[in-house]
Design a protein around this motif. Structure first.
Motif, PDB file in Angstrom:
ATOM      1  N   VAL A   1     -45.622 -17.152  29.939  1.00  0.00           N
ATOM      2  CA  VAL A   1     -45.971 -18.372  29.213  1.00  0.00           C
ATOM      3  C   VAL A   1     -46.938 -19.204  30.050  1.00  0.00           C
ATOM      4  O   VAL A   1     -46.787 -19.319  31.265  1.00  0.00           O
ATOM      5  CB  VAL A   1     -44.697 -19.202  28.896  1.00  0.00           C
ATOM      6  CG1 VAL A   1     -45.046 -20.469  28.142  1.00  0.00           C
ATOM      7  CG2 VAL A   1     -43.690 -18.367  28.109  1.00  0.00           C
ATOM      8  N   THR A   2     -47.921 -19.803  29.371  1.00  0.00           N
ATOM      9  CA  THR A   2     -48.865 -20.717  30.012  1.00  0.00           C
ATOM     10  C   THR A   2     -48.628 -22.115  29.467  1.00  0.00           C
ATOM     11  O   THR A   2     -48.526 -22.298  28.253  1.00  0.00           O
ATOM     12  CB  THR A   2     -50.315 -20.286  29.717  1.00  0.00           C
ATOM     13  OG1 THR A   2     -50.506 -18.958  30.213  1.00  0.00           O
ATOM     14  CG2 THR A   2     -51.309 -21.225  30.369  1.00  0.00           C
ATOM     15  N   VAL A   3     -48.550 -23.077  30.373  1.00  0.00           N
ATOM     16  CA  VAL A   3     -48.372 -24.471  29.977  1.00  0.00           C
ATOM     17  C   VAL A   3     -49.651 -25.226  30.314  1.00  0.00           C
ATOM     18  O   VAL A   3     -50.076 -25.252  31.474  1.00  0.00           O
ATOM     19  CB  VAL A   3     -47.167 -25.126  30.686  1.00  0.00           C
ATOM     20  CG1 VAL A   3     -47.029 -26.591  30.274  1.00  0.00           C
ATOM     21  CG2 VAL A   3     -45.883 -24.355  30.383  1.00  0.00           C
ATOM     22  N   ALA A   4     -50.257 -25.825  29.296  1.00  0.00           N
ATOM     23  CA  ALA A   4     -51.472 -26.631  29.480  1.00  0.00           C
ATOM     24  C   ALA A   4     -51.067 -28.056  29.845  1.00  0.00           C
ATOM     25  O   ALA A   4     -49.979 -28.519  29.501  1.00  0.00           O
ATOM     26  CB  ALA A   4     -52.286 -26.635  28.190  1.00  0.00           C
ATOM     27  N   PRO A   5     -51.952 -28.775  30.536  1.00  0.00           N
ATOM     28  CA  PRO A   5     -51.622 -30.166  30.871  1.00  0.00           C
ATOM     29  C   PRO A   5     -51.511 -31.020  29.615  1.00  0.00           C
ATOM     30  O   PRO A   5     -52.107 -30.716  28.576  1.00  0.00           O
ATOM     31  CB  PRO A   5     -52.782 -30.616  31.751  1.00  0.00           C
ATOM     32  CG  PRO A   5     -53.861 -29.617  31.576  1.00  0.00           C
ATOM     33  CD  PRO A   5     -53.258 -28.369  31.017  1.00  0.00           C
TER      34      PRO A   5
ATOM     35  N   PHE B   1     -45.263 -19.491  33.870  1.00  0.00           N
ATOM     36  CA  PHE B   1     -43.934 -19.030  34.256  1.00  0.00           C
ATOM     37  C   PHE B   1     -43.576 -17.832  33.388  1.00  0.00           C
ATOM     38  O   PHE B   1     -44.203 -17.558  32.374  1.00  0.00           O
ATOM     39  CB  PHE B   1     -42.881 -20.144  34.106  1.00  0.00           C
ATOM     40  CG  PHE B   1     -42.596 -20.548  32.689  1.00  0.00           C
ATOM     41  CD1 PHE B   1     -41.554 -19.966  31.974  1.00  0.00           C
ATOM     42  CD2 PHE B   1     -43.363 -21.516  32.051  1.00  0.00           C
ATOM     43  CE1 PHE B   1     -41.289 -20.342  30.668  1.00  0.00           C
ATOM     44  CE2 PHE B   1     -43.105 -21.900  30.741  1.00  0.00           C
ATOM     45  CZ  PHE B   1     -42.063 -21.312  30.049  1.00  0.00           C
ATOM     46  N   THR B   2     -42.576 -17.107  33.830  1.00  0.00           N
ATOM     47  CA  THR B   2     -42.045 -15.985  33.069  1.00  0.00           C
ATOM     48  C   THR B   2     -40.628 -16.331  32.665  1.00  0.00           C
ATOM     49  O   THR B   2     -39.810 -16.703  33.512  1.00  0.00           O
ATOM     50  CB  THR B   2     -42.055 -14.688  33.901  1.00  0.00           C
ATOM     51  OG1 THR B   2     -43.392 -14.401  34.288  1.00  0.00           O
ATOM     52  CG2 THR B   2     -41.499 -13.521  33.104  1.00  0.00           C
ATOM     53  N   LEU B   3     -40.363 -16.232  31.372  1.00  0.00           N
ATOM     54  CA  LEU B   3     -39.011 -16.420  30.850  1.00  0.00           C
ATOM     55  C   LEU B   3     -38.424 -15.031  30.688  1.00  0.00           C
ATOM     56  O   LEU B   3     -39.032 -14.171  30.040  1.00  0.00           O
ATOM     57  CB  LEU B   3     -39.039 -17.143  29.500  1.00  0.00           C
ATOM     58  CG  LEU B   3     -37.691 -17.270  28.796  1.00  0.00           C
ATOM     59  CD1 LEU B   3     -36.747 -18.163  29.592  1.00  0.00           C
ATOM     60  CD2 LEU B   3     -37.877 -17.802  27.384  1.00  0.00           C
ATOM     61  N   SER B   4     -37.269 -14.794  31.291  1.00  0.00           N
ATOM     62  CA  SER B   4     -36.649 -13.471  31.165  1.00  0.00           C
ATOM     63  C   SER B   4     -35.174 -13.609  30.822  1.00  0.00           C
ATOM     64  O   SER B   4     -34.542 -14.621  31.125  1.00  0.00           O
ATOM     65  CB  SER B   4     -36.824 -12.665  32.452  1.00  0.00           C
ATOM     66  OG  SER B   4     -36.250 -13.341  33.538  1.00  0.00           O
TER      67      SER B   4
ATOM     68  N   TRP C   1     -30.243 -15.776  31.781  1.00  0.00           N
ATOM     69  CA  TRP C   1     -31.605 -16.279  31.600  1.00  0.00           C
ATOM     70  C   TRP C   1     -32.214 -16.652  32.938  1.00  0.00           C
ATOM     71  O   TRP C   1     -31.504 -17.061  33.863  1.00  0.00           O
ATOM     72  CB  TRP C   1     -31.578 -17.519  30.702  1.00  0.00           C
ATOM     73  CG  TRP C   1     -31.196 -17.203  29.301  1.00  0.00           C
ATOM     74  CD1 TRP C   1     -29.940 -17.238  28.762  1.00  0.00           C
ATOM     75  CD2 TRP C   1     -32.066 -16.803  28.244  1.00  0.00           C
ATOM     76  NE1 TRP C   1     -29.993 -16.880  27.450  1.00  0.00           N
ATOM     77  CE2 TRP C   1     -31.282 -16.611  27.097  1.00  0.00           C
ATOM     78  CE3 TRP C   1     -33.437 -16.584  28.168  1.00  0.00           C
ATOM     79  CZ2 TRP C   1     -31.819 -16.211  25.882  1.00  0.00           C
ATOM     80  CZ3 TRP C   1     -33.980 -16.192  26.961  1.00  0.00           C
ATOM     81  CH2 TRP C   1     -33.173 -16.009  25.829  1.00  0.00           C
ATOM     82  N   ASN C   2     -33.554 -16.578  33.018  1.00  0.00           N
ATOM     83  CA  ASN C   2     -34.259 -16.998  34.219  1.00  0.00           C
ATOM     84  C   ASN C   2     -35.637 -17.542  33.842  1.00  0.00           C
ATOM     85  O   ASN C   2     -36.348 -16.951  33.035  1.00  0.00           O
ATOM     86  CB  ASN C   2     -34.424 -15.828  35.191  1.00  0.00           C
ATOM     87  CG  ASN C   2     -35.079 -16.268  36.479  1.00  0.00           C
ATOM     88  OD1 ASN C   2     -34.629 -17.194  37.129  1.00  0.00           O
ATOM     89  ND2 ASN C   2     -36.163 -15.616  36.832  1.00  0.00           N
ATOM     90  N   VAL C   3     -35.975 -18.681  34.432  1.00  0.00           N
ATOM     91  CA  VAL C   3     -37.329 -19.245  34.345  1.00  0.00           C
ATOM     92  C   VAL C   3     -37.905 -19.088  35.737  1.00  0.00           C
ATOM     93  O   VAL C   3     -37.360 -19.629  36.708  1.00  0.00           O
ATOM     94  CB  VAL C   3     -37.294 -20.726  33.916  1.00  0.00           C
ATOM     95  CG1 VAL C   3     -38.682 -21.332  33.959  1.00  0.00           C
ATOM     96  CG2 VAL C   3     -36.689 -20.866  32.529  1.00  0.00           C
ATOM     97  N   SER C   4     -39.011 -18.333  35.845  1.00  0.00           N
ATOM     98  CA  SER C   4     -39.535 -17.990  37.171  1.00  0.00           C
ATOM     99  C   SER C   4     -40.001 -19.201  37.979  1.00  0.00           C
ATOM    100  O   SER C   4     -39.949 -19.176  39.200  1.00  0.00           O
ATOM    101  CB  SER C   4     -40.680 -16.981  37.047  1.00  0.00           C
ATOM    102  OG  SER C   4     -41.784 -17.570  36.384  1.00  0.00           O
ATOM    103  N   ASP C   5     -40.475 -20.256  37.326  1.00  0.00           N
ATOM    104  CA  ASP C   5     -40.909 -21.460  38.049  1.00  0.00           C
ATOM    105  C   ASP C   5     -40.295 -22.685  37.383  1.00  0.00           C
ATOM    106  O   ASP C   5     -40.852 -23.238  36.426  1.00  0.00           O
ATOM    107  CB  ASP C   5     -42.430 -21.572  38.067  1.00  0.00           C
ATOM    108  CG  ASP C   5     -42.916 -22.685  38.991  1.00  0.00           C
ATOM    109  OD1 ASP C   5     -42.101 -23.556  39.380  1.00  0.00           O
ATOM    110  OD2 ASP C   5     -44.119 -22.686  39.313  1.00  0.00           O
TER     111      ASP C   5
END
Length: 143
Positions: A113-117, A97-100, A72-76
Motif C-alpha cells: 500500500v502507498t499512502v500519499a500526503p 507499508f505492507t499489510l499481511s 495481522w501485521n502492518v510492516s511500518d
C-alpha cells in the motif's frame, strides 16, 4: 433321498469353491478420498491511500478450520495502523507499508500500500490593517 441331498450339497459346495477360487465377484474398490483442498486467505483493501483517512479491509477465507486464528501485521506502523476488531486502517502519514495476514502456519496473503500526503489546505490572508503580531499569528496557524 439322503444321497440326492448329499449330491446336491456337494455340487453347491463345489460351485461355491470354484467361484471363490476364480475370484468370483469382487467388491467394488473404495474410491480414493479427495485430496484436501489447500486453505486460502485473501485481503482486499485500497492500495492508494491518503494520510489522515481511514479505509476498510476485507478478508475472505476458504478451506480453513474455524479455530484458525488470523494474525495481522502492518510492516511500518508509523505509516498506518490497523484496528484488528473493525478491520479499519488509518493512514497516518505519507509512505509505504505492507499489510499481511497469516492463517495458521502456512496460509497467508499480503498487499503493498502507498499512502500519499494529506493535501495542503489553502488559506488566503488579506493584510488589511492587521498588526504584525496578528499577521504572524495567522501565518502560524497555516503551518
Amino acid at each position: 433321498m439322503s444321497k440326492k441331498i448329499f449330491t446336491f450339497l456337494f455340487v453347491c459346495f463345489m460351485m461355491l469353491f470354484a467361484l471363490t477360487a476364480c475370484g468370483g465377484k469382487k467388491d467394488d474398490p473404495k474410491p480414493e478420498p479427495e485430496p484436501e483442498k489447500p486453505g486460502v486467505v485473501d485481503i482486499t483493501v485500497e492500495t492508494n491511500m491518503t494520510a489522515g483517512e481511514s479505509y476498510k479491509v476485507t478478508v475472505t477465507t476458504e478451506n480453513l478450520e474455524e479455530s484458525v486464528v488470523l494474525t495481522w501485521n502492518v510492516s511500518d506502523p508509523t505509516v498506518a495502523s490497523l484496528n484488528e476488531e473493525t478491520l479499519m486502517i488509518e493512514a497516518l502519514k505519507a509512505g509505504t507499508f505492507t499489510l499481511s495476514v497469516t492463517a495458521g502456519e502456512d496460509v497467508s496473503d499480503s498487499v503493498d500500500v502507498t499512502v500519499a500526503p494529506k493535501p495542503l489546505e489553502t488559506y488566503t490572508i488579506t493584510y488589511d490593517g492587521l498588526t504584525k503580531e496578528e499577521l504572524e499569528s495567522l501565518l502560524e496557524k497555516t503551518k
